[in-house]
Design a protein around this motif. Structure first.
Motif, PDB file in Angstrom:
ATOM      1  N   ALA A 275       0.705  -1.148   0.100  1.00 37.10           N
ATOM      2  CA  ALA A 275       0.066   0.076   0.006  1.00 37.10           C
ATOM      3  C   ALA A 275       0.867   1.397   0.099  1.00 37.10           C
ATOM      4  CB  ALA A 275      -1.154  -0.045   1.169  1.00 37.10           C
ATOM      5  N   GLU A 276       1.901   1.368  -0.775  1.00 33.09           N
ATOM      6  CA  GLU A 276       2.637   2.482  -1.116  1.00 33.09           C
ATOM      7  C   GLU A 276       3.368   2.109  -2.494  1.00 33.09           C
ATOM      8  OE1 GLU A 276       5.404   2.620   2.127  1.00 33.09           O
ATOM      9  OE2 GLU A 276       6.855   1.485   1.048  1.00 33.09           O
ATOM     10  N   ASP A 309       0.530   4.448  -8.748  1.00 30.81           N
ATOM     11  CA  ASP A 309       0.687   5.942  -8.273  1.00 30.81           C
ATOM     12  C   ASP A 309       0.684   5.958  -7.045  1.00 30.81           C
ATOM     13  OD1 ASP A 309       0.393   7.233 -10.629  1.00 30.81           O
ATOM     14  OD2 ASP A 309      -1.599   7.233 -10.873  1.00 30.81           O
ATOM     15  N   THR A 310      -0.208   4.697  -6.255  1.00 31.87           N
ATOM     16  CA  THR A 310      -0.102   4.909  -4.360  1.00 31.87           C
ATOM     17  C   THR A 310       0.149   3.389  -4.022  1.00 31.87           C
ATOM     18  OG1 THR A 310      -2.551   4.519  -4.733  1.00 31.87           O
ATOM     19  CG2 THR A 310      -1.860   6.691  -4.557  1.00 31.87           C
ATOM     20  N   HIS A 329       7.800  -8.220   4.280  1.00 28.79           N
ATOM     21  CA  HIS A 329       8.153  -7.004   4.073  1.00 28.79           C
ATOM     22  C   HIS A 329       9.458  -7.001   3.434  1.00 28.79           C
ATOM     23  CE1 HIS A 329      10.795  -6.724   7.556  1.00 28.79           C
ATOM     24  NE2 HIS A 329       9.845  -7.438   8.171  1.00 28.79           N
ATOM     25  N   PHE A 330       9.876  -6.106   2.694  1.00 33.45           N
ATOM     26  CA  PHE A 330      11.256  -6.066   2.176  1.00 33.45           C
ATOM     27  C   PHE A 330      11.933  -5.702   3.301  1.00 33.45           C
ATOM     28  CE2 PHE A 330       8.784  -5.502  -1.502  1.00 33.45           C
ATOM     29  CZ  PHE A 330       9.432  -6.365  -2.477  1.00 33.45           C
ATOM     30  N   ALA A 331      13.411  -5.971   3.460  1.00 32.24           N
ATOM     31  CA  ALA A 331      14.307  -5.771   4.582  1.00 32.24           C
ATOM     32  C   ALA A 331      14.164  -4.105   4.910  1.00 32.24           C
ATOM     33  CB  ALA A 331      15.664  -6.154   4.310  1.00 32.24           C
ATOM     34  N   ASP A 332      14.351  -3.299   3.893  1.00 26.18           N
ATOM     35  CA  ASP A 332      14.316  -1.783   4.318  1.00 26.18           C
ATOM     36  C   ASP A 332      13.125  -1.060   4.315  1.00 26.18           C
ATOM     37  OD1 ASP A 332      13.722  -1.979   1.371  1.00 26.18           O
ATOM     38  OD2 ASP A 332      15.526  -0.918   0.753  1.00 26.18           O
ATOM     39  N   ALA A 336       3.817  -3.392   4.977  1.00 23.37           N
ATOM     40  CA  ALA A 336       3.660  -4.984   4.820  1.00 23.37           C
ATOM     41  C   ALA A 336       3.042  -5.512   3.505  1.00 23.37           C
ATOM     42  CB  ALA A 336       2.917  -5.591   6.076  1.00 23.37           C
ATOM     43  N   LEU A 337       3.352  -6.627   3.135  1.00 25.52           N
ATOM     44  CA  LEU A 337       2.264  -7.272   1.922  1.00 25.52           C
ATOM     45  C   LEU A 337       1.078  -7.592   2.294  1.00 25.52           C
ATOM     46  CD1 LEU A 337       5.343  -7.279   0.912  1.00 25.52           C
ATOM     47  CD2 LEU A 337       4.667  -9.389  -0.411  1.00 25.52           C
TER      48      LEU A 337
END
Length: 350
Positions: A275-276, A309-310, A329-332, A336-337
């Motif tokens: 969500a980003e 876009d979002t 999630h990715f490490a950095d 959250a997925l």
């Protein structure tokens, strides 16, 4: 740059190829464009291997996961070539330009390594293999108007998913049952002619948009960053038609078959959203479960990703346990997925 890509560069001066994907302006690829319109995408991310000669299908039958007895100038198939450990070196969409000329449409950055690896064994066959990416182009055609628009150009079209038609004007493969999504494979001059005929009424989309459609369809592919990383079942190829378990031996077959009948698949393909508008991580990037910044054991790897876009949509190979626990999630990143349903069922035993 071949003749087709030079034509697009001249026609769309503000376009560019970024990380292998043709982009038009700042067009995003969130998969939300209206499919009521005809959409065309130049698929710069793809290249071709041509395997030509009377033994072309026989050779590929002994090397790849798909059944070449069923592939013809009228029938295409997903497939892969694996190493002896059953890990995918290349994934592809296979078709036939003629009865003695096979084509593997694959990620362009795996074409040379795929050619070199398969080339070690083709010397014993009446066939030759070459990288045909400089002479042949893939174009994606999508939307409710796709079939109607193509019917004005071609005498015959495929009529079901994975059917193909090969003609003097090129090859068309239907990707879905609804007949709203096709790939065209043609020589440069043929591709330019088709593009000129369709682009006057079509919405021209960046190649990333096609990747978004692949993600929506749950189709994972191998690129240079993910070679030797996944067995076919991790990408659900046993579900979507990329593996035959009745064809006989091929490289890596023992591992693939043992996983299917005796093993327990610990990781498989999932569709997700973040969500980003996340950083565009490369395929193969590791994912983690738990608190952000956790440097513990990886629970999966990214297969493909596109940014909107979002939000960002992606395919990833993950452990079932991590999906149940959540907060992947990715490490950095702290985002959250959110796991989403795939468009096809995956048997629970897999």
């Amino acid at each position: 740059m071949n003749e087709f890509w030079q034509h697009l560069s001249d026609t769309y001066p503000d376009s560019r190829i970024n990380r292998g994907y043709w982009q038009l302006n700042e067009q995003t690829a969130n998969g939300q464009l209206s499919t009521d319109k005809l959409q065309i995408c130049p698929l710069s991310q793809y290249g071709f291997l041509a395997i030509e000669g009377p033994d072309s299908s026989k050779f590929l039958q002994g090397q790849t996961t798909c059944d070449w007895r069923a592939i013809s100038t009228e029938q295409a198939s997903l497939g892969s070539y694996c190493n002896i450990k059953g890990r995918m070196v290349i994934s592809f969409l296979a078709g036939m330009a003629s009865p003695e000329s096979a084509l593997l449409r694959l990620h362009a950055d795996t074409a040379d390594s795929g050619r070199d690896t398969l080339g070690k064994y083709i010397v014993f066959s009446k066939a030759k293999i070459r990288n045909a990416g400089a002479e042949r182009v893939a174009i994606g055609i999508n939307g409710k108007m796709a079939r109607q628009s193509l019917m004005t150009i071609f005498d015959t079209l495929p009529s079901q998913a994975m059917a193909q038609v090969s003609s003097d004007n090129g090859i068309i493969v239907q990707l879905d049952e609804a007949g709203e999504r096709f790939e065209y494979w043609g020589l440069c001059a043929q591709a330019i002619a088709l593009w000129q005929q369709l682009s006057s009424t079509a919405e021209v989309c960046s190649a990333n948009y096609w990747e978004a459609l692949n993600i929506s369809a749950g189709i994972g592919e191998v690129c240079a960053n993910s070679q030797d990383m996944f067995i076919p079942q991790m990408l659900n190829y046993q579900v979507i038609g990329g593996v035959s378990f009745s064809k006989g031996c091929y490289t890596g077959q023992e591992v693939v078959a043992r996983m299917q009948y005796r093993g327990k698949l610990k990781r498989r393909l999932y569709k997700a959203e973040v969500a980003e508008a996340a950083r565009n991580y490369p395929a193969g990037t590791e994912l983690y479960s738990g608190d952000s910044g956790d440097s513990g054991q990886s629970i999966g790897n990214l297969v493909s990703m596109v940014n909107g876009d979002t939000s960002s949509t992606l395919l990833a190979v993950l452990t079932a346990e991590a999906v149940t626990d959540g907060n992947i999630h990715f490490a950095d990143s702290s985002a959250a997925l959110s796991i989403e349903e795939l468009p096809y069922p995956v048997p629970s035993k897999d």
